[in-house]
Design an enzyme around this catalytic site. Sequence first.
Site, short mmCIF file in Angstrom:
data_model
loop_
_atom_site.label_atom_id
_atom_site.label_comp_id
_atom_site.label_asym_id
_atom_site.label_seq_id
_atom_site.Cartn_x
_atom_site.Cartn_y
_atom_site.Cartn_z
N LYS A 1 -17.25 -2.99 -7.38
CA LYS A 1 -17.55 -4.42 -7.37
C LYS A 1 -16.28 -5.24 -7.27
O LYS A 1 -16.27 -6.30 -6.64
CB LYS A 1 -18.38 -4.80 -8.60
CG LYS A 1 -19.71 -4.07 -8.62
CD LYS A 1 -20.58 -4.42 -9.78
CE LYS A 1 -21.75 -3.45 -9.90
NZ LYS A 1 -21.36 -2.05 -10.26
N ARG B 1 -9.83 6.37 -15.54
CA ARG B 1 -10.66 5.52 -14.67
C ARG B 1 -9.84 4.36 -14.10
O ARG B 1 -10.08 3.90 -12.99
CB ARG B 1 -11.89 5.02 -15.43
CG ARG B 1 -12.88 6.15 -15.75
CD ARG B 1 -14.10 5.66 -16.49
NE ARG B 1 -14.92 4.74 -15.74
CZ ARG B 1 -15.93 5.08 -14.94
NH1 ARG B 1 -16.24 6.33 -14.77
NH2 ARG B 1 -16.63 4.15 -14.31
N ARG C 1 -21.65 -2.26 -27.60
CA ARG C 1 -20.52 -2.58 -26.72
C ARG C 1 -20.87 -3.76 -25.82
O ARG C 1 -20.03 -4.63 -25.56
CB ARG C 1 -20.18 -1.36 -25.86
CG ARG C 1 -19.63 -0.22 -26.68
CD ARG C 1 -19.61 1.03 -25.87
NE ARG C 1 -18.29 1.29 -25.32
CZ ARG C 1 -18.04 2.23 -24.43
NH1 ARG C 1 -18.99 2.99 -23.97
NH2 ARG C 1 -16.82 2.42 -23.99
N CYS D 1 -26.77 -0.78 -15.19
CA CYS D 1 -27.66 0.13 -14.45
C CYS D 1 -28.66 0.74 -15.42
O CYS D 1 -29.00 1.92 -15.33
CB CYS D 1 -26.87 1.18 -13.66
SG CYS D 1 -25.78 2.19 -14.65
#
Length: 297
Positions: free
Chosen positions: A122, A145, A213, A236
């Site tokens: 994104k 990541r 979170r 998601c």
Amino acid sequence: MESIPQFLEEKLITEYGKDTYLKILEGYKTKRNTSIRVNSIKTSIDEIKNVLDKESITYKEVSFYKDALTLDGEQEEKIRGLNIYEDGLIYMQSLSSMIPPLVMDLGDNQDILDMTAAPGGKTTEIASIVQNNANITACEMDKIRCDRLRFNIEKQGARVLVMEKDSRNIDEFFKFDRILLDAPCSGSGTLDLNNEKQIKGFRKELVEKSIKRQLGLIRKAVKILKKGGELVYSTCSILKEENEEVVKEVLKDSSLELVNIEINKKDLPILESLEKTLTLYPTENYEGFFVAKLRKK
Ligand code: SAM
């Protein structure tokens, strides 16, 4: 094939009813098609179509996004071997996941924050939409990541400032016109009943940890959003407690209002959800997904 965890089955039936649950279950069993997004910083949809035609790769257009194409999953290997993939002219990204940047109402010179950015699908889409003409910051707390995020940003030619940190600790001195919070979630929209490891790992505790979170992150997002600025929250997951319940929690702050999701909804597999928000169920083309847009008055 694995069977769906019982607590999830019960939750989905309670939230959506038996008939809709059966549609969701069908999606969990279905192999998804591959989808690609054209990186308009480096190329155009017509150039990419020419390359695919020459390679005899068949594709379909996507009604809500002119820069996206879907392909039969068996052609994915072939795509990965092409220069257009190696050189960052395209990005493999699920169709659902292309929606949040598209509804952010992005413009030149905005201060834009992607709060949870890796691997960068994104973030690089945002850069592509604004043609690198905005101040984009991408935050990611996981080191490995974050390296992947940097790699993808570089490969796509995106102009982005990367911060390797927990975005809940961003200094509140900084304020943004647009914030994307594509929150860590249980992934209940992307379950694959053929994936034993994923199904075995899907537990109540994962959902509870995700909600905590999400709440921490969205509260921070609200604090660092400029007045008149907009926050897009997505997951998601298709569980209401990770989606509309999280949004409702921050809407208790009267300075915030929900804004309509403006996108062509013609072909989208839509589930009933809080007015102005969008929830999709999983199908052969779409992951289960949730998007909401909030404005600070
Ligand atoms: N938006 C990404 C994309 O489109 O490629 C996917 C984001 S993924 C759903 C969520 C990411 O948030 C993970 O990479 C995770 O490590 C990161 N994350 C989770 N909590 C975070 C936090 N407090 N601060 C920064 N990053 C966080």
